[in-house]
Design an enzyme around this catalytic site. Structure first.
Site, PDB file in Angstrom:
ATOM      1  N   SER A 144       8.644  17.303 -46.840  1.00 53.18           N
ATOM      2  CA  SER A 144       9.031  17.876 -45.547  1.00 53.18           C
ATOM      3  C   SER A 144      10.532  18.047 -45.503  1.00 53.18           C
ATOM      4  O   SER A 144      11.284  17.286 -46.133  1.00 53.18           O
ATOM      5  CB  SER A 144       8.598  16.967 -44.402  1.00 53.18           C
ATOM      6  OG  SER A 144       9.141  17.397 -43.168  1.00 53.18           O
ATOM      7  N   TYR A 157       7.909   8.764 -40.665  1.00 50.21           N
ATOM      8  CA  TYR A 157       7.605  10.003 -41.382  1.00 50.21           C
ATOM      9  C   TYR A 157       8.813  10.434 -42.213  1.00 50.21           C
ATOM     10  O   TYR A 157       8.695  10.755 -43.398  1.00 50.21           O
ATOM     11  CB  TYR A 157       7.232  11.084 -40.373  1.00 50.21           C
ATOM     12  CG  TYR A 157       6.883  12.426 -40.976  1.00 50.21           C
ATOM     13  CD1 TYR A 157       5.599  12.680 -41.438  1.00 50.21           C
ATOM     14  CD2 TYR A 157       7.832  13.452 -41.047  1.00 50.21           C
ATOM     15  CE1 TYR A 157       5.270  13.912 -41.984  1.00 50.21           C
ATOM     16  CE2 TYR A 157       7.515  14.682 -41.594  1.00 50.21           C
ATOM     17  CZ  TYR A 157       6.228  14.911 -42.050  1.00 50.21           C
ATOM     18  OH  TYR A 157       5.902  16.131 -42.591  1.00 50.21           O
ATOM     19  N   LYS A 161       8.630  10.436 -46.345  1.00 48.60           N
ATOM     20  CA  LYS A 161       8.730  11.742 -47.010  1.00 48.60           C
ATOM     21  C   LYS A 161       9.955  11.802 -47.925  1.00 48.60           C
ATOM     22  O   LYS A 161       9.921  12.439 -48.986  1.00 48.60           O
ATOM     23  CB  LYS A 161       8.778  12.859 -45.971  1.00 48.60           C
ATOM     24  CG  LYS A 161       7.435  13.124 -45.287  1.00 48.60           C
ATOM     25  CD  LYS A 161       6.378  13.631 -46.261  1.00 48.60           C
ATOM     26  CE  LYS A 161       5.135  14.111 -45.546  1.00 48.60           C
ATOM     27  NZ  LYS A 161       4.126  14.697 -46.451  1.00 48.60           N
TER      28      LYS A 161
END
Length: 263
Positions: A144, A157, A161
């Site tokens: 991401s 997150y 990532k």
């Protein structure tokens, strides 16, 4: 353009919806045999059957949770028994988060670490030897833009990532000598069912203009002023799987509509 992928075998995690499903369809359109892995048995079964009927290729469904060792073991063994191994691995399974560092409990951190990082570690470790025995292949990680340009409300997150992006680099160095190319893709805004679901929830009490909400997000973050479709992102993944990208090794590619603010 003939990408030379016909007859290859590809494993796609998180393959029953959103980006993973679009990648599976893009590969199937090139004549690739696809193995879709996802937790929801009925959904992954139905999508595999639809892909097989639409693109006239073999499409297998494997119901498993790749955030667990049992799930990755199931997927590895199934691919080994059914195909002898894969030529392509797309580590795509993932989910957004919503928390603060101060309030997030340890088990939430661990759950996302297992989903975003350990799934890729275990599948890479288990499938790369089978891939090597077939003469080589491609491993792609779907990370991401948040790996390098974090959003404030999802520190877990962002962190996991970023770790996936570094793991991709490390794995690439190990496997390049086995004719296995490893790369990472950092998408920006992609219009997945999860984005639509979230937008509907956030606008439910204020008139329900979920499309307007998403348009506002796009205007704020993406110079291109819109979300990508899953198919647009899938096109890039499919290209990286092909020999047309034969010199692409150990890299991270941003497909983000101009969102990244640095060089």
């Amino acid at each position: 353009m003939d990408l030379g992928l016909k007859g290859k075998v590809a494993v796609v995690t998180g393959g029953s919806v959103g980006i993973g499903l679009a990648i599976a369809e893009g590969l199937a359109a090139e004549g690739v045999v696809v193995v879709l892995a996802a937790r929801d048995f009925e959904r992954v079964r139905d999508e595999a059957a639809r892909i097989a009927a639409t693109y006239r290729v073999r499409a297998d469904a494997v119901a498993c949770d790749v955030s667990t060792r049992e799930g990755t073991d199931t997927l590895i063994e199934t691919v080994k028994m059914s195909h002898g191994g894969p030529d392509i691995l797309i580590n795509n399974a993932g989910a957004g988060s919503n928390e603060t560092v101060a309030e997030a409990p340890d088990d939430k951190w661990q759950a996302y670490w297992d989903l975003h990082v350990m799934a890729a570690v275990r599948l890479g470790r288990g499938l790369a030897p089978l891939m090597k025995a077939r003469g080589g292949g491609v491993i792609l990680h779907n990370a991401s833009i948040c790996a390098v340009q974090p959003l404030w409300y999802e520190p877990i997150y962002n962190t996991t990532k970023a770790a996936l992006m570094m793991f991709s680099k490390c794995l690439s160095a190990e496997l390049v000598g086995d004719n296995i190319r490893v790369n990472c893709v950092n998408p920006g805004l992609v219009l997945t069912p999860d984005w639509i679901k979230t937008a509907k929830q956030l606008t439910a009490g204020t008139g329900g203009d979920w499309q307007g909400y998403l348009d506002g997000v796009a205007r704020e973050f993406a110079p291109i002023k819109r979300f990508a479709t899953p198919a647009e992102l899938a096109n890039f993944f499919v290209f990286l799987c092909s020999e047309r990208a034969s010199y692409s090794v150990g890299s991270t590619y941003f497909v983000d509509g101009g969102w990244l603010r640095t060089v």
